[in-house]
Scaffold this motif. Structure first.
Motif, PDB file in Angstrom:
ATOM      1  N   ALA A 101      32.938  39.140  32.022  1.00  0.00           N
ATOM      2  CA  ALA A 101      34.159  38.549  31.461  1.00  0.00           C
ATOM      3  C   ALA A 101      35.300  38.634  32.469  1.00  0.00           C
ATOM      4  O   ALA A 101      36.068  37.680  32.639  1.00  0.00           O
ATOM      5  CB  ALA A 101      34.539  39.254  30.164  1.00  0.00           C
ATOM      6  N   THR A 102      35.399  39.776  33.156  1.00  0.00           N
ATOM      7  CA  THR A 102      36.423  39.936  34.188  1.00  0.00           C
ATOM      8  C   THR A 102      36.222  38.926  35.308  1.00  0.00           C
ATOM      9  O   THR A 102      37.181  38.275  35.756  1.00  0.00           O
ATOM     10  CB  THR A 102      36.393  41.366  34.762  1.00  0.00           C
ATOM     11  N   ASP A 103      34.985  38.778  35.769  1.00  0.00           N
ATOM     12  CA  ASP A 103      34.693  37.821  36.840  1.00  0.00           C
ATOM     13  C   ASP A 103      35.056  36.400  36.427  1.00  0.00           C
ATOM     14  O   ASP A 103      35.593  35.629  37.220  1.00  0.00           O
ATOM     15  CB  ASP A 103      33.211  37.883  37.221  1.00  0.00           C
ATOM     16  N   ARG A 104      34.771  36.055  35.178  1.00  0.00           N
ATOM     17  CA  ARG A 104      35.101  34.712  34.697  1.00  0.00           C
ATOM     18  C   ARG A 104      36.605  34.483  34.700  1.00  0.00           C
ATOM     19  O   ARG A 104      37.085  33.429  35.138  1.00  0.00           O
ATOM     20  CB  ARG A 104      34.536  34.518  33.278  1.00  0.00           C
ATOM     21  N   ILE A 105      37.356  35.468  34.235  1.00  0.00           N
ATOM     22  CA  ILE A 105      38.820  35.335  34.195  1.00  0.00           C
ATOM     23  C   ILE A 105      39.397  35.239  35.604  1.00  0.00           C
ATOM     24  O   ILE A 105      40.296  34.437  35.870  1.00  0.00           O
ATOM     25  CB  ILE A 105      39.428  36.517  33.420  1.00  0.00           C
ATOM     26  N   LEU A 106      38.876  36.048  36.519  1.00  0.00           N
ATOM     27  CA  LEU A 106      39.347  35.998  37.904  1.00  0.00           C
ATOM     28  C   LEU A 106      39.050  34.645  38.530  1.00  0.00           C
ATOM     29  O   LEU A 106      39.879  34.073  39.256  1.00  0.00           O
ATOM     30  CB  LEU A 106      38.689  37.110  38.715  1.00  0.00           C
ATOM     31  N   LYS A 107      37.867  34.109  38.250  1.00  0.00           N
ATOM     32  CA  LYS A 107      37.485  32.819  38.825  1.00  0.00           C
ATOM     33  C   LYS A 107      38.315  31.696  38.233  1.00  0.00           C
ATOM     34  O   LYS A 107      38.771  30.793  38.950  1.00  0.00           O
ATOM     35  CB  LYS A 107      35.997  32.571  38.571  1.00  0.00           C
TER      36      LYS A 107
END
Length: 232
Positions: free
Chosen positions: A11-17
């Protein structure tokens, strides 16, 4: 203050991307990152904090306050994504921050600066990003003050409604709306009554509901005519 981190690394990676946040650094900032969420009414930053984080608003609306010498707290502005906080305190470690409160549920990408402050201050890519964000926020603030002085309160309230409404409802304290529009509380109440009589707005338990979106947008758009002309 409760911090709700993203449920998973995915979820963090998705938000960062989605927000392209990692592109603003020339080194690996991931070890110092977390995604946090604040509920409506929660303090995001208190004026007593020794701030050791920078915060990038990616969802929701936050409000910034200032303190007077007599201890009174006044609303300075509302912020919507993308907005950046904590940079002045990064440059001046002992600088007292302005309090920030979540007007709606807010999501931030936060950087813990305790382990990377020196690297951040030497990162030209990050510093360019800070300058760009500061310029955009300054231009937006200057435009707001220009509109407050150059246009009737009716137009400015319409713009406020569009900026801060949630599912068509503006749920903000009337005293804060008056502060934001730099008008008296009495003037605001008269203005709201007029718009309700014209069936543009209606009072509901949670605040003000927009009934006539076309009229509200038309009032707000009157303040954008100069912007359109400037591009010709």
């Amino acid at each position: 203050m409760k911090l709700k981190s993203a449920k998973s690394p995915e979820a963090t990676d998705r938000i960062l991307k989605e927000n392209g946040f990692l592109l603003h650094f020339s080194f690996d900032i991931r070890p110092y990152l977390r995604v946090t969420e604040y509920e409506k009414g929660e303090y995001i930053i208190r004026n007593t904090d020794q701030l050791t984080r920078i915060l990038y608003l990616v969802r929701g609306t936050a409000k910034l306050y200032g303190f007077h010498k007599n201890g009174r707290q006044s609303l300075i502005n509302f912020f919507t994504p993308p907005s950046f906080f904590g940079v002045p305190e990064l440059f001046e470690e002992n600088k007292r921050p302005f309090p920030i409160v979540a007007q709606t549920k807010c999501r931030f990408i936060e950087v813990d600066t305790r382990g990377c402050r020196a690297a951040l201050l030497q990162d030209a890519q990050f510093l360019r990003f800070c300058c760009s964000m500061a310029l955009k926020q300054n231009v937006a603030q200057n435009h707001r003050y220009m509109c407050l002085t150059a246009y009737p309160s009716r137009n400015n309230l319409a713009a406020c409604l569009l900026l801060l409404q949630n599912d068509g409802v503006l749920s903000v304290k009337y005293t804060e709306i008056a502060e934001y529009l730099t008008i008296s509380y009495r003037h605001l109440m008269q203005l709201i009554s007029e718009l309700c009589e014209e069936r543009i707005l209606e009072r509901v338990p949670k605040g003000l509901r927009i009934l006539d979106w076309e009229q509200v947008r038309a009032l707000a758009d009157e303040m954008r005519e100069d912007d359109h002309g400037a591009g010709n």
